[in-house]
Design a protein around this motif. Structure first.
Motif, PDB file in Angstrom:
ATOM      1  N   SER A 244       0.859  -1.175   0.000  1.00  0.00           N
ATOM      2  CA  SER A 244       0.000   0.000   0.000  1.00  0.00           C
ATOM      3  C   SER A 244       0.897   1.226   0.000  1.00  0.00           C
ATOM      4  N   GLU A 502       1.568  14.203  -0.129  1.00  0.00           N
ATOM      5  CA  GLU A 502       0.516  13.360   0.457  1.00  0.00           C
ATOM      6  C   GLU A 502      -0.044  14.018   1.716  1.00  0.00           C
ATOM      7  N   SER A 557      -3.878  10.979  -7.598  1.00  0.00           N
ATOM      8  CA  SER A 557      -4.023   9.526  -7.735  1.00  0.00           C
ATOM      9  C   SER A 557      -4.832   8.904  -6.602  1.00  0.00           C
ATOM     10  N   ARG A 558      -4.891   9.562  -5.449  1.00  0.00           N
ATOM     11  CA  ARG A 558      -5.720   9.092  -4.325  1.00  0.00           C
ATOM     12  C   ARG A 558      -6.371  10.311  -3.700  1.00  0.00           C
ATOM     13  N   GLU A 561      -8.479   9.084   1.063  1.00  0.00           N
ATOM     14  CA  GLU A 561      -8.397   7.698   1.520  1.00  0.00           C
ATOM     15  C   GLU A 561      -8.123   7.669   3.025  1.00  0.00           C
ATOM     16  N   GLU A 563      -6.293   6.008   6.244  1.00  0.00           N
ATOM     17  CA  GLU A 563      -5.180   5.190   6.699  1.00  0.00           C
ATOM     18  C   GLU A 563      -5.192   5.167   8.221  1.00  0.00           C
ATOM     19  N   SER A 573      -4.594  12.120   0.965  1.00  0.00           N
ATOM     20  CA  SER A 573      -4.677  12.193  -0.492  1.00  0.00           C
ATOM     21  C   SER A 573      -3.266  12.185  -1.076  1.00  0.00           C
ATOM     22  N   THR A 574      -3.163  11.850  -2.343  1.00  0.00           N
ATOM     23  CA  THR A 574      -1.864  11.791  -3.018  1.00  0.00           C
ATOM     24  C   THR A 574      -1.922  12.601  -4.310  1.00  0.00           C
TER      25      THR A 574
END
Length: 700
Positions: A244, A502, A557-558, A561, A563, A573-574
């Motif tokens: 991940s 990120e 890309s993210r 999300e 975690e 986020s990314t």
């Protein structure tokens, strides 16, 4: 007539090793330059002639040389105690002048750089008499008195560009030569030396070993005044770990200090960098990111074959939030440095995924010795027996025998609960006025404890055990320690130009009950407020990255999300991009600094609002921690969940030394923020660090 030369004066009291330093420095510079060398002892008119000698040197030697003309001067015959023959010193690209008074006040306007050499008085006397024999001994006190009288009215040490505490071990010339290219007046002429430094040859050894990182760091650098451990303390086991983004962040740990041939350290405060290389120190005025571009840019060291990491030695450490003065923020001074870095010419990199230890060292006279000692330390740090991690210990949090901190600090808060909520309301007013969309409001918790009762090392080990994180780190810079368990990446730039940010926005505390824990995770995932905060910062970072990115390369890309870490769930986020070829990487970092997740949006106007609301500097908190590698790569974490310890905070009422602990906490304020919820969020964020110390959040 030749062009005006670069003139370097090497000054210092008698016996400080100036002559040897000058001769060896000239020999090294002659690899690339024509160098002329002048010794003041050849012109002093006798044992009582210091001031007269300086006058003769300035008028007959320095003045013509500074114009690119040859100098014709009368020498002193020390045997006849009278004027000797006439001599000529030719101009050259670089002229080195050494001797007591070489950098006297009347000489300094004609000098390009001043080096002040010093040694303890007993060492100086022994060195001088050993060099000159018994002829000097009857005149030592007379000459020393002249030096005292001269220096009483002429602070040459304070005016020096480079200061050397000159040991009798031959290290001074190499240390000084590392720093001279940093001086603006010498940078252009010493370009060959700068390129030579950058053309390093990297030696690497791969060991199939999985040492306990804490044990290894203590073995290698436990006694180093300056050392850095970038510690992926929640590194997954290589055996069956789920892949991940979180595991990618946790793959490598880096352990290094500033020892060895190429070691340096830097602290930057309010536009001035103090740089140390071994026994030599210099101060360089100018912006930090401009210095970083010179020191980091243009490096060409490549990764060894089979090595998957991006770090190939270089600079490691932390950047403080107040560097915002260089990126659109106001100028605020902090009690901690605006930047603290070491240059590591050797390091150990642990690859937790492959369970290997890489020994990296720049080719140097001491490389073999260090590689042997590092190899032994890795072997001795391999865990065995009960209490070790099931995967062999490379990702072990900490052996169970690590003691708790011996003193439980009592923290106080800069802002009471009521005061913090008033500031939330003020931030919302600014948002309502259209001056910001989101304000990342912070406060500071602090505690004073007896210095002798606190071990920063034990505090970090406890912190790492209770709250492991992918960007955990332990930084020691003399009396300053930074102990961080940050989960958030600020910015990564790979050697081939990949860029990634990120940001984290959105936090919930973990619950011991699995059902309740899952509910909290779902609550965060479905929170419209947290998603709005996160998306605003994503938009800000997309803009920051775009300044030096290839057009059209910025992607998300993210998005939002969830975690989970030891004490909190986080919304992450990314954002990815490609660095525009040829772009200055230090400027690309500056364009994103400080992290948007710690300011709010828009960044510049919101930073001004924060200055007014917070009223005090943040220091290292909200800045960045990580590395600037010799292959052009960088990986920086946001300095959150970070305990800053100053062991030299002063004296307590009992007259004993005290240490100050500070912990910054904060959260994003939007127009629909609920003050009670925001205050609870800073308590949640502080919990991981405070609980590791046995401390509690202060009462209002």
């Amino acid at each position: 007539m030749t062009p005006a030369p670069v003139i370097i004066a090497i000054d210092g009291r008698s016996g400080a090793g100036k002559t040897t330093l000058a001769i060896e420095l000239a020999a090294r510079l002659r690899n690339h330059h024509k160098v002329s060398l002048f010794h003041l002892e050849d012109i002093y008119p006798g044992w009582n002639g210091l001031r007269a000698g300086v006058e003769r040197y300035v008028s007959t030697v320095l003045t013509p040389l500074s114009r690119g003309e040859q100098a014709t001067w009368i020498s002193w015959d020390w045997e006849k105690h009278y004027d000797g023959d006439t001599r000529v010193t030719l101009p050259a690209e670089i002229v080195i002048i050494e001797g007591v008074g070489a950098a006297a006040a009347e000489a300094r306007p004609l000098l390009s750089a001043v080096i002040w050499a010093d040694s303890p008085a007993d060492v100086r006397r022994t060195r001088a008499l050993d060099r000159d024999g018994g002829t000097y001994e009857p005149f030592w006190d007379e000459w020393a008195t002249q030096e005292d009288d001269w220096l009483a009215g002429d602070d040459v040490p304070g005016q020096a560009d480079v200061r050397v505490l000159n040991p009798a071990d031959g290290s001074a010339p190499a240390d000084v030569l590392q720093l001279l290219p940093c001086l603006p007046a010498l940078a252009q002429v010493l370009v060959p030396e700068l390129f030579t430094r950058r053309a390093h040859r990297l030696r690497a050894e791969r060991l199939h070993s999985s040492p306990d990182a804490a044990t290894l760091f203590n073995k290698l650098y436990g006694s180093s005044p300056n050392a850095v451990w970038l510690d992926s303390s929640n590194a997954p086991s290589a055996h069956g770990a789920e892949k991940s983004p979180a595991t990618e962040r946790s793959r490598f740990s880096i352990l290094a200090d500033d020892g060895g041939t190429f070691g340096q350290s830097l602290t930057h405060r309010s536009g001035e960098s103090l740089i140390t290389a071994g026994c030599a120190t210099t101060k360089v005025a100018g912006p930090f990111f401009r210095w970083l571009d010179t020191a980091w840019g243009g490096s060409t060291v490549r990764a060894p074959e089979g090595y998957s990491g991006e770090f190939t030695l270089g600079w490691l450490g932390c950047l403080g939030y107040e560097l915002k003065r260089e990126t659109g923020g106001t100028d605020v001074s902090a009690p901690t440095p605006d930047a603290a870095l070491i240059f590591a010419g050797r390091a150990v990199v642990l690859d937790h995924a492959e369970e290997t230890a890489w020994l990296l060292a720049l080719e140097s006279p001491d490389a073999d010795e260090w590689l042997a000692s590092a190899r032994l330390a890795v072997t001795e740090a391999a865990p065995s027996g009960p209490g070790t991690a099931p995967d062999g210990g490379s990702n072990a949090v900490v052996p169970s025998t690590v003691p708790e901190p011996s003193t439980v600090p009592a923290f106080s808060s800069r802002d009471s609960e009521l005061a913090y909520k008033h500031k939330i309301a003020a931030a919302q007013h600014e948002i309502g006025e259209g001056n910001s969309y989101e304000v990342c409001l912070t406060t500071t918790l602090s505690a004073l404890v007896p210095a002798e009762s606190l071990s920063p090392w034990e505090a970090y080990l406890a912190l790492r055990r209770r709250n492991p994180a992918p960007f955990a780190s332990y930084l020691r810079f003399g009396a300053l320690t930074v102990a961080s368990t940050s989960p958030e990446r600020f910015l990564k730039i790979t050697s081939d130009g990949g860029m990634r940010a990120e940001p984290i926005k959105g936090t919930r505390r973990r619950a011991a009950d699995p059902v309740r824990d899952a509910e909290l995770r779902r609550e965060l995932a479905t929170s419209l407020k947290d998603r709005a905060e996160n998306i605003m910062i994503v938009d800000l970072l997309r803009n920051d990255l775009s300044h030096f990115a290839e057009p059209g390369s910025v992607t998300v890309s993210r998005l939002c999300e969830i975690e989970s870490y030891a004490t909190v769930h986080q919304m992450v986020s990314t954002i990815d991009a490609r660095l525009l070829p040829g772009s200055p990487r230090a400027e690309a970092v500056a364009a994103c600094f400080p992290a948007g997740s710690m300011t709010g949006a828009p960044k510049i106007s919101t930073m001004a609002i924060l200055d007014q609301l917070e009223g005090e500097p943040r220091g290292i908190y909200s800045g960045a921690i990580g590395y600037f590698s010799l292959n052009g790569a960088t990986d920086l974490a946001v300095a959150i969940r970070t305990l800053v310890i100053r062991a030299d905070a002063g004296e307590g009422s009992d007259g004993k030394a005290t240490a100050e602990l500070t912990l910054g906490v904060g959260g994003a304020i939007t127009s629909d923020s609920a003050p009670d919820e925001e205050y609870e969020e800073i308590r949640v964020k502080a919990f991981g660090v405070l609980s590791a110390l046995g401390a509690v959040f202060p009462d209002s």
